[in-house]
Design an enzyme around this catalytic site. Structure first.
Site, short mmCIF file in Angstrom:
data_model
loop_
_atom_site.label_atom_id
_atom_site.label_comp_id
_atom_site.label_asym_id
_atom_site.label_seq_id
_atom_site.Cartn_x
_atom_site.Cartn_y
_atom_site.Cartn_z
N ALA A 259 24.86 19.84 22.72
CA ALA A 259 25.04 20.68 23.90
C ALA A 259 26.45 20.50 24.46
CB ALA A 259 23.99 20.33 24.95
N LYS A 263 30.14 24.05 19.22
CA LYS A 263 30.37 23.60 17.85
C LYS A 263 29.19 23.95 16.95
CE LYS A 263 33.29 19.88 19.59
NZ LYS A 263 33.14 20.32 21.00
N CYS A 373 35.92 14.29 24.34
CA CYS A 373 36.82 15.06 25.20
C CYS A 373 37.37 14.15 26.29
CB CYS A 373 36.11 16.27 25.80
SG CYS A 373 34.59 15.91 26.70
#
Length: 456
Positions: A259, A263, A373
């Site tokens: 989630a 991707k 990230c």
């Protein structure tokens, strides 16, 4: 920082009930700051129920205002301190979010001063209207002097975070990253089939990596092709880790911690047989909805990766591990205020554990990509080094030059992708993007990715 540091602007004249847009922004900001709710969830709540009747234009302004107040929270806090004779106590502290909204309009948005002051004061409870009015009028009167208080790079960020960036990246790069975080980012789309056609249809810019970038776009669901599943929203940097897996057509691929699903959609669109695993069934429902909208399919599994085990090895694995997400502050400024220094070590430990488990699920000859990230080195290079040392049957595959990367990509990869990947390689050959990169194009989210292969 200047009064025009955000490109958000106020629509000409309200389209809904007077003050409803700013009231929604206040509700969003209160949920995020006082209750620790994620910004996206707070927005969803504000625009559901009675909030669903708020016109699109007013909803957009509420979203922009709440986001600006969070993006510049550090500086706004400093301004409040300079404008008040003493810190507010007791119930008066409830006015802080409202003051932040008013000051965000005065210093960071294209809003007329009188509108910013009067509309914000109108939202204050009667006993505090005099206080709010005095503070905001003083801010307008002393704008030039006060602007110097929030001009320093990094002022909008928590001190612990900006200090970390200075240590990791150096003062100049940290300052450039902070400046990039202070600007509203463009919208990036990933095309289901034809990026060039999507760019033409949406009046966007086709980036070298294949993403389509739009500046000041309308609502996403009003863009051409949305209902037909022609694209999904995904930052250009977030789309890069999948490229490191190469040609996945017909292969059994795991997307771990899948989630919100960008991707997963990339892999499915490239012909992979995808198993998408995430611990949140609620977030996986969104993944399923986007798959259905785009006419794609994947096996969805709601499970905790520390306990789940697949029934057979995968040909390729993408682990986009849970992290502090400090690379996404352009789009999610609330993250800076929901995380602390202690979270870095805690999440890095979880990443090491998940990466080691994922490595055991890779078939001989397969590729594994570990990504986060986060801009914090403990959550990127340190985990990759640990994985390389801990797994004897897993070999790092550093990024090479453009020619080397072109040979590893899928046959239909965008023409400029290989050179872009090579350009994002750090000293160890890992992929590292930063917010200050591609500044002339609108910047990037901060991402880290490391590629490994299992000989076979």
């Amino acid at each position: 920082m200047t009064a025009a540091s955000s490109n958000a602007s106020r629509p000409t004249g309200p389209t809904g009930p007077a003050g409803a847009d700013r009231r929604a922004a206040l509700a969003i900001l209160t949920e995020v700051i006082d209750r620790g709710r994620p910004l996206d969830a707070a927005m969803d709540a504000a625009f559901s129920g009675a909030g669903a009747a708020l016109p699109v234009r007013d909803r957009a302004f509420a979203r922009a205002l709440a986001t600006a107040a969070l993006r510049h929270r550090g500086g706004l806090t400093r301004l409040v301190g300079a404008l008040l004779d003493r810190p507010p106590k007791g119930r008066a502290r409830q006015m802080l979010p409202l003051l932040h909204l008013g000051l965000a309009q005065i210093f960071h948005m294209n809003v007329a001063d009188h509108a910013a002051v009067s509309a914000t004061v109108a939202l204050a409870p009667k006993p505090y209207r005099g206080l709010v009015n005095a503070v905001l009028r003083r801010a307008v009167r002393d704008r030039a002097r006060l602007a110097s208080l929030v001009a320093a790079d990094g002022v909008d960020l928590p001190a612990w975070l900006f200090t970390r960036w200075q240590k990791t990246y150096g003062a100049e790069t940290a300052a450039a990253m902070a400046r990039a975080m202070a600007v509203e980012p463009p919208l990036d789309l990933t095309a289901r089939h034809d990026p060039a056609a999507l760019a033409q249809a949406t009046d966007g810019r086709l980036l070298a990596t294949g993403s389509v970038r739009l500046v000041r776009p309308p609502a996403v669901d009003t863009l051409p092709g949305f209902d037909q599943g022609a694209f999904w929203v995904q930052d250009a940097a977030a789309a890069l880790p999948v490229a490191l897996l190469g040609d996945v057509a017909g292969r059994r691929v795991a997307d771990l911690c899948a989630a919100p699903g960008g991707k997963t959609l990339q892999l499915a669109a490239r012909g992979a047989r995808v198993t998408a695993v995430d611990r949140s069934a609620e977030r996986l429902a969104t993944v399923r909805a986007n798959l259905d909208r785009c006419g794609l399919d994947a096996r969805i599994v709601a499970a905790d990766l520390t306990e789940w085990t697949p029934d057979a090895p995968f040909d390729a694995i993408l682990l986009d591990a849970p992290c502090t997400a400090t690379g996404t502050l352009r789009r999610h400024p609330d993250v800076a205020w929901h995380r602390g220094a202690a979270d870095v070590a805690k999440l890095a430990a979880l990443q090491r554990r998940l990466a080691a488990r994922a490595a055991g699920w890779l078939a001989p000859g397969g590729r594994l990509v570990f990504s986060t990230c986060s801009l914090e080195p403990e959550e990127g290079p340190a985990v990759a080094r640990h994985l390389a040392q801990a797994c004897d049957d897993l070999a790092p595959q550093p990024l090479g030059d453009a020619a080397a990367e072109a040979a590893r990509l899928a046959p239909d990869a965008p023409e400029g992708l290989a050179a872009a990947l090579a350009g994002f390689a750090d000293a160890e050959g890992w992929l590292r993007t930063r917010p200050d990169q591609w500044a002339e194009l609108g910047g990037l989210d901060g991402f880290f990715a490391a590629r490994f292969v299992k000989p076979g």
